[in-house]
Design a protein around this motif. Sequence first.
Motif: not given
Length: 361
Positions: A168-175, A179-181
């Motif tokens: 898989v490929k991880t995409v760093n996202t803030s908490d 939800v919006g992403a």
Amino acid sequence: MFNWIRSARRLALMACTLIGASCAPSSNTAPEPRTEFSIGWSIYAGWMPWPYAEQAGIVKKWADKYGIKIDIVQVNDYVESVNQYTAGKFDGVTVANMDALTIPAAGGKDTSAIIVGDYSNGNDGIVLKNADTLAAIKGRQIYLVELSVSHYLLARALERAGMAMTDVKTVNTSDADIVGAFAAPDVTAAVTWNPQLSVMKGVPGAKMVFSSADIPGEILDLLVVDTATLKANPNLGKALAGIWYETTALMQRQDAQGKAARAAMAKLAGSTPEMFDGQLATTFLYADPKAAVAATSAPALLSTMTRVRDFSFSKGLFGQGAKSADVVGMSFPGNKTLGDADHVTLRFDASYMQMAADGTL
């Protein structure tokens, strides 16, 4: 919103370990017996017994019994609470097992986990769109807070499914953004925790395909205390154990008093009783000291901490100078050790929980 700090709880990303032992107190003077102590805490369902106990007079009751004073201090940012403990501003702090290892212990601060309070039993999960099984995750971009316990959960899920992180490929996202992403049509996979998890499970076509309930006992929430301070002041450990088990016994009750205690905890957390009870439903609380002692003494804990330390090392969470996962020593009941036995800085100490189980506090 009572659980908004849970996001920060997942973000112990080398705040102290990158600068090594400089985060720990630098005094060479051995701690002496004292009468005043402070314990830091941040908002999370499994940690709300502490501020409630202070409000209800339970903290004072047990502190008075042992001739000491204990201040229960809220810190609005979880990572900051752990950093302050590591720097010596608190004598103890509420912390997750992975973060206890990667911040104070890896930073050189000798730390004892004296209360194993709970484990996440569904508060953390992997959500996919248009899929019913974890196998469908292969090849997808996974949105998550990288290097957090969400990242650990993903690694464990892939391992269980016979896959690797390279699948898989991880995409760093803030908490704050996840939800919006996840609402975007082209985002089809994410790992997160409650309350975000409950919102994302409601997105059309979304399904939770793996959760912390599938790896019970691995994402632990602890109360840790500075080891030297505890050694010089064993009454602190006794009082803290008494506080914890009296309070959790009360909150488990289904009568009016138990309901009132949980409602008070919800209010302290800025929540409603219904929301708080919902979070407790996916939190396995060790309210029984015998169960806590058994869990702390079981071989499964050694296996869990082996996985946690191996993952942490693989992601560089022990600092740039760490040459192996053995760099941080850990000890467990029964004289068992993991890693460098000559440099133990994280100790799972069941003795105070055992006193509670034996009724000798």
